[in-house]
Design an enzyme around this catalytic site. Structure first.
Site, PDB file in Angstrom:
ATOM      1  N   SER A 119      -5.675  -3.921   0.509  1.00  0.00           N
ATOM      2  CA  SER A 119      -6.465  -3.858   1.741  1.00  0.00           C
ATOM      3  C   SER A 119      -7.958  -3.714   1.436  1.00  0.00           C
ATOM      4  O   SER A 119      -8.330  -3.101   0.433  1.00  0.00           O
ATOM      5  CB  SER A 119      -6.026  -2.656   2.578  1.00  0.00           C
ATOM      6  OG  SER A 119      -6.855  -2.515   3.712  1.00  0.00           O
ATOM      7  N   TYR A 151      -5.419   6.899   2.520  1.00  0.00           N
ATOM      8  CA  TYR A 151      -4.924   5.515   2.605  1.00  0.00           C
ATOM      9  C   TYR A 151      -5.750   4.586   1.707  1.00  0.00           C
ATOM     10  O   TYR A 151      -5.203   3.802   0.916  1.00  0.00           O
ATOM     11  CB  TYR A 151      -4.976   5.040   4.057  1.00  0.00           C
ATOM     12  CG  TYR A 151      -4.574   3.601   4.233  1.00  0.00           C
ATOM     13  CD1 TYR A 151      -3.254   3.208   4.043  1.00  0.00           C
ATOM     14  CD2 TYR A 151      -5.519   2.625   4.565  1.00  0.00           C
ATOM     15  CE1 TYR A 151      -2.882   1.874   4.184  1.00  0.00           C
ATOM     16  CE2 TYR A 151      -5.153   1.299   4.712  1.00  0.00           C
ATOM     17  CZ  TYR A 151      -3.839   0.931   4.519  1.00  0.00           C
ATOM     18  OH  TYR A 151      -3.477  -0.394   4.655  1.00  0.00           O
TER      19      TYR A 151
HETATM   20  N1  LIG Z   1      -2.040  -4.030   9.671  1.00  0.00           N
HETATM   21  C1  LIG Z   1      -3.205  -4.115   9.037  1.00  0.00           C
HETATM   22  O1  LIG Z   1      -4.286  -4.307   9.650  1.00  0.00           O
HETATM   23  C2  LIG Z   1      -3.261  -4.023   7.534  1.00  0.00           C
HETATM   24  C3  LIG Z   1      -4.499  -4.251   6.890  1.00  0.00           C
HETATM   25  C4  LIG Z   1      -4.551  -4.184   5.514  1.00  0.00           C
HETATM   26  C5  LIG Z   1      -3.393  -3.916   4.781  1.00  0.00           C
HETATM   27  N2  LIG Z   1      -2.217  -3.672   5.430  1.00  0.00           N
HETATM   28  C6  LIG Z   1      -1.028  -3.381   4.612  1.00  0.00           C
HETATM   29  O2  LIG Z   1       0.007  -4.265   4.996  1.00  0.00           O
HETATM   30  C7  LIG Z   1       1.265  -3.725   4.594  1.00  0.00           C
HETATM   31  C8  LIG Z   1       2.271  -3.932   5.702  1.00  0.00           C
HETATM   32  O3  LIG Z   1       1.855  -3.169   6.836  1.00  0.00           O
HETATM   33  P1  LIG Z   1       1.968  -3.731   8.320  1.00  0.00           P
HETATM   34  O4  LIG Z   1       0.590  -3.849   8.845  1.00  0.00           O
HETATM   35  O5  LIG Z   1       2.871  -4.903   8.393  1.00  0.00           O
HETATM   36  O6  LIG Z   1       2.603  -2.426   9.053  1.00  0.00           O
HETATM   37  P2  LIG Z   1       4.033  -2.117   9.675  1.00  0.00           P
HETATM   38  O7  LIG Z   1       4.345  -3.060  10.766  1.00  0.00           O
HETATM   39  O8  LIG Z   1       4.002  -0.669   9.975  1.00  0.00           O
HETATM   40  O9  LIG Z   1       5.050  -2.393   8.458  1.00  0.00           O
HETATM   41  C9  LIG Z   1       5.074  -1.524   7.354  1.00  0.00           C
HETATM   42  C10 LIG Z   1       6.348  -1.741   6.582  1.00  0.00           C
HETATM   43  O10 LIG Z   1       6.374  -0.797   5.479  1.00  0.00           O
HETATM   44  C11 LIG Z   1       7.549   0.010   5.592  1.00  0.00           C
HETATM   45  N3  LIG Z   1       7.301   1.373   5.134  1.00  0.00           N
HETATM   46  C12 LIG Z   1       6.371   2.249   5.567  1.00  0.00           C
HETATM   47  N4  LIG Z   1       6.523   3.441   4.977  1.00  0.00           N
HETATM   48  C13 LIG Z   1       7.591   3.307   4.158  1.00  0.00           C
HETATM   49  C14 LIG Z   1       8.278   4.202   3.291  1.00  0.00           C
HETATM   50  N5  LIG Z   1       7.942   5.489   3.168  1.00  0.00           N
HETATM   51  N6  LIG Z   1       9.347   3.730   2.588  1.00  0.00           N
HETATM   52  C15 LIG Z   1       9.741   2.447   2.710  1.00  0.00           C
HETATM   53  N7  LIG Z   1       9.145   1.558   3.516  1.00  0.00           N
HETATM   54  C16 LIG Z   1       8.081   1.994   4.240  1.00  0.00           C
HETATM   55  C17 LIG Z   1       7.896   0.002   7.059  1.00  0.00           C
HETATM   56  O11 LIG Z   1       9.262   0.363   7.226  1.00  0.00           O
HETATM   57  P3  LIG Z   1       9.788   0.973   8.655  1.00  0.00           P
HETATM   58  O12 LIG Z   1      10.134  -0.206   9.506  1.00  0.00           O
HETATM   59  O13 LIG Z   1      10.964   1.809   8.284  1.00  0.00           O
HETATM   60  O14 LIG Z   1       8.652   1.797   9.236  1.00  0.00           O
HETATM   61  C18 LIG Z   1       7.599  -1.443   7.417  1.00  0.00           C
HETATM   62  O15 LIG Z   1       8.641  -2.306   6.996  1.00  0.00           O
HETATM   63  C19 LIG Z   1       0.997  -2.259   4.239  1.00  0.00           C
HETATM   64  O16 LIG Z   1       0.984  -2.134   2.817  1.00  0.00           O
HETATM   65  C20 LIG Z   1      -0.401  -2.011   4.782  1.00  0.00           C
HETATM   66  O17 LIG Z   1      -1.088  -1.037   4.031  1.00  0.00           O
HETATM   67  C21 LIG Z   1      -2.119  -3.729   6.787  1.00  0.00           C
END
Ligand SMILES: NC(=O)c1ccc[n+]([C@@H]2O[C@H](COP(=O)([O-])OP(=O)(O)OC[C@H]3O[C@@H](n4cnc5c(N)ncnc54)[C@H](OP(=O)(O)O)[C@@H]3O)[C@@H](O)[C@H]2O)c1
Length: 264
Positions: free
Chosen positions: A127, A153
């Site tokens: 990120s 984070y």
């Molecule tokens: N959204 C943004 O703007 C953004 C920007 C930059 C980077 N990111 C990165 O993108 C990645 C995906 O995030 P997302 O935006 O798609 O969010 P999301 O919809 O919340 O998805 C996160 C995923 O990670 C899983 N997860 C979270 N905590 C976990 C744990 N303790 N053990 C196992 N699995 C876990 C969640 O499982 P559950 O379904 O069980 O919760 C879900 O499948 C992350 O690494 C995040 O840091 C996101």
């Protein structure tokens, strides 16, 4: 194999990969969301994906996951280390680590090490928030002292970029890349009313758009990519210096190996 495949960017990537005819393996935490994600992938592709559950807040869960995956697959063409979360309150895991550094960095670090000999390439969801990182390999629990969710984070995302670069140096046989997906409307941060409202109201990217660079990295000829590189919008970017320091990356690797109990 996609971690964090039960939601958001990981789910969008899994659906796209399955539609292209790839065999996709979904790793998730919440059983109901994981099952629903499996159903979505099946509906989109006609193939029923294998589902594996693990909570990255528990390192023994990661060890059991790696054992099951090793028993099931001789070869993992692509490991997508995508699972991650922002943790709003200070939490110490059962393993004794601040939750963001464990779930977002130490757990995928351990999983990748345990699967290393089976993996062809690795893509890590990092990120631009690494700019808020304040990583100290001598003290991975530093953010717990005076907790700020975005610093904790950002530190874990700084670690993702350093890990990818160091993996490329140590494991040249694996093509390793990381990327920033942009700001994407997912379940990310939805325990915070403020973030959840922002996610609903602001014109952030769709999960499909957020997964574009991930899918491009998975499908590109590795000869045309920089091993260990950090990408955004399908272009190689230079992360901030604190995420591009080879000495810091080497120290993080040693500290992470010690933390999860493997040889560096
Ligand atoms: N959204 C943004 O703007 C953004 C920007 C930059 C980077 N990111 C990165 O993108 C990645 C995906 O995030 P997302 O935006 O798609 O969010 P999301 O919809 O919340 O998805 C996160 C995923 O990670 C899983 N997860 C979270 N905590 C976990 C744990 N303790 N053990 C196992 N699995 C876990 C969640 O499982 P559950 O379904 O069980 O919760 C879900 O499948 C992350 O690494 C995040 O840091 C996101």
């Amino acid at each position: 194999m996609v971690t964090g495949a039960s939601s958001g960017i990981g789910l969008a990537a899994a659906v796209d990969l399955a539609r292209r005819g790839d065999q996709v393996v979904l790793v998730g935490r919440d059983p109901a969301r994981l099952q629903a994600a499996g159903d979505r992938v099946r509906d989109a592709s006609g193939e029923t994906p294998e589902l594996f559950r693990a909570d990255f807040a528990v390192l023994d869960d990661v060890r059991r996951l790696a054992e099951k995956l090793r028993a099931a697959y001789d070869r993992i063409d692509v490991l997508v280390n995508n699972a991650g979360a922002i943790v709003l309150q200070p939490v110490t895991t059962v393993d004794g680590f601040e939750l963001s550094i464990q779930a977002n960095h130490l757990a995928p670090f351990l999983l990748s090490n345990l699967l290393r000999d089976r993996v062809g390439r690795m893509v890590v969801t990092a990120s631009g928030a690494h700019r808020s990182g304040a990583l100290d390999p001598n003290d991975l629990n530093l953010p717990l002292r005076r907790y700020r969710a975005f610093t904790a984070y950002g530190t874990s995302k700084q670690a993702n970029i350093l890990f990818t670069a160091e993996a490329a140096r140590r494991w040249p046989e694996i093509h390793s890349h990381c990327f920033h997906p942009g700001v994407v409307r997912t379940r990310f941060g939805n325990e915070s009313r403020l973030v959840a409202a922002g996610m609903r109201l602001l014109p952030f990217r769709s999960p499909e758009k957020g997964a574009e660079t991930l899918l491009w990295l998975v499908n590109s000829d590795p000869a045309r990519l920089r091993n260990g590189g950090y990408y955004y919008n399908r272009r190689l970017r230079r992360p901030l210096r604190k995420a591009a320091d080879p000495q810091l990356a080497a120290r993080l690797w040693t500290a992470s190996a010690k933390a999860v109990g493997i040889d560096a």
